[in-house]
Design a protein around this motif. Structure first.
Motif, mmCIF file in Angstrom:
data_model
loop_
_atom_site.group_PDB
_atom_site.id
_atom_site.type_symbol
_atom_site.label_atom_id
_atom_site.label_comp_id
_atom_site.label_asym_id
_atom_site.label_seq_id
_atom_site.Cartn_x
_atom_site.Cartn_y
_atom_site.Cartn_z
ATOM 1 N N ALA A 199 -1.784 -34.327 2.921
ATOM 2 C CA ALA A 199 -1.210 -33.092 2.387
ATOM 3 C C ALA A 199 0.147 -32.798 3.030
ATOM 4 N N GLN A 200 0.272 -33.079 4.326
ATOM 5 C CA GLN A 200 1.534 -32.866 5.031
ATOM 6 C C GLN A 200 2.383 -34.134 5.100
ATOM 7 N N LYS A 201 1.903 -35.216 4.492
ATOM 8 C CA LYS A 201 2.584 -36.516 4.536
ATOM 9 C C LYS A 201 2.852 -36.912 5.989
ATOM 10 N N LEU A 202 1.831 -36.733 6.825
ATOM 11 C CA LEU A 202 1.955 -36.957 8.256
ATOM 12 C C LEU A 202 1.008 -38.062 8.692
ATOM 13 N N ASP A 203 1.547 -39.001 9.483
ATOM 14 C CA ASP A 203 0.757 -40.096 10.017
ATOM 15 C C ASP A 203 1.304 -40.397 11.413
ATOM 16 N N LEU A 204 0.472 -40.298 12.456
ATOM 17 C CA LEU A 204 0.988 -40.515 13.807
ATOM 18 C C LEU A 204 -0.012 -41.275 14.660
ATOM 19 N N SER A 205 0.503 -41.947 15.682
ATOM 20 C CA SER A 205 -0.314 -42.601 16.692
ATOM 21 C C SER A 205 0.344 -42.364 18.041
ATOM 22 N N THR A 233 4.434 -43.010 17.764
ATOM 23 C CA THR A 233 5.057 -43.211 16.455
ATOM 24 C C THR A 233 4.605 -42.096 15.519
ATOM 25 N N VAL A 234 5.576 -41.520 14.805
ATOM 26 C CA VAL A 234 5.288 -40.455 13.843
ATOM 27 C C VAL A 234 5.952 -40.798 12.521
#
Length: 325
Positions: A199-205, A233-234
């Motif tokens: 929904a927020q187009k967010l992907d992080l590690s 990484t974001v």
């Protein structure tokens, strides 16, 4: 006391609720054993005539349950191989009213709070009693292969997840007044952390994550930290940022890296400003700092900046200002 057989335990109830608020059932089911610890408390009172009366009552301090335990308290449901409870006098109630103050679940834990779900090996929950006499989670600390799910949003942490809860306003309204519920206010995650929120187009590690949450659902601001061996990484929409420490403001689409890092951005123009038919990646590395402002369509890079694009255009400089369309 000690009970060595399956059963159902009804927890101490709180203050009476107004007719407009439905009473929430509170109970524990266990498959093996119940051990309880308590004490007797003596209360002496003197009325206005001078008469003295003494009353003795039992107070429950702790209770332990084993054998695949299921607990429901207010809006919270918890399942675990064993559960330990700590009780305390209920604030604002009569002296003989008690409520669950702390809950520890061990072994294949599942915690459900509204639309939120957490699974882990162990969980420690501090609870507080609201104005209606219902127990609500205040802080939950989950350890061991933690997974938190809310709709399509997911968070995983190898070591630990600390969740702060608070009252949040629901989008839905009743009688023109916004309803409130208990929701997530802050998240802190440790050890091989990953977050995915379409929904927020967010992907992080990252190695660690500390973030605030709005409306109990969406990440607002976050501090994302990598490890000595692996940077954080974001990915936020078409932007990917890598660095040891990344500060994010998701709604305002900005990111900052105080040290060295790398940014990849899809653009319809190359570094010379020429338009391209399909978006191409622009890659920028730097040594000192980076500030990206998505809503302002600009980014500033400092310290041994190196920028490249697929058209083989290259820039090397001490400071680079990029403005996007």
């Amino acid at each position: 006391g000690h009970v060595n057989r399956p059963g159902v335990y009804e927890m101490p109830t709180g203050v009476p609720l107004p007719p407009s608020i439905p009473k929430t059932e509170s109970f524990i089911e266990f498959g093996k054993e119940l051990t309880a610890e308590g004490r007797f408390v003596t209360k002496t009172t003197v009325d206005f005539t001078g008469s003295v009366s003494t009353r003795e009552r039992r107070v429950l301090d702790r209770a332990s349950f084993s054998g695949r335990v299921t607990m429901e308290e207010g809006e919270t449901r918890i399942e675990a191989d064993s559960i330990d409870l700590g009780f305390a006098a209920q604030p604002g109630g009569r002296g003989d009213r008690q409520a669950v103050e702390r809950m520890i679940g061990r072994g294949d834990v599942v915690m459900i709070q509204g639309a939120d779900r957490i699974t882990c090996r162990e969980i420690d929950v501090a609870l507080a009693t609201d104005a209606d006499g219902r127990s609500q989670p205040r802080v939950a600390t989950a350890t061991g292969d933690v997974a938190a799910v809310q709709g399509e949003r997911t968070l995983h942490a190898r070591d630990k997840l600390v969740v702060d809860f608070d009252r949040v306003e629901d989008d839905a309204k009743r009688n023109d007044e916004a309803r409130s519920r208990t929701g997530v206010k802050r998240l802190q995650a440790f050890g091989a952390v990953t977050v995915f929120d379409p929904a927020q187009k967010l992907d992080l590690s990252a190695g660690q994550l500390d973030c605030s949450v709005v409306k109990g659902r969406e990440i607002e601001k976050a501090l994302v930290t990598g490890t000595a061996d692996r940077p954080a990484t974001v990915r936020l929409d078409t932007l990917t940022v890598t660095g040891h420490q990344i500060t994010l403001d998701v709604p305002n689409q900005w990111a900052e890296v105080p040290g060295e890092g790398r940014l990849t951005l899809l653009s319809r123009k190359d570094l010379d400003g020429r338009k391209v038919s399909n978006p191409i990646p622009i890659v920028v590395t730097w040594a000192d700092s980076m500030k990206y402002r998505g809503r302002e369509n600009r980014a500033v890079f400092n310290g041994r900046v190196h920028a490249t694009s697929e058209t083989t255009t290259t820039f090397d400089c001490d400071q680079l200002l990029v403005e996007f369309d």
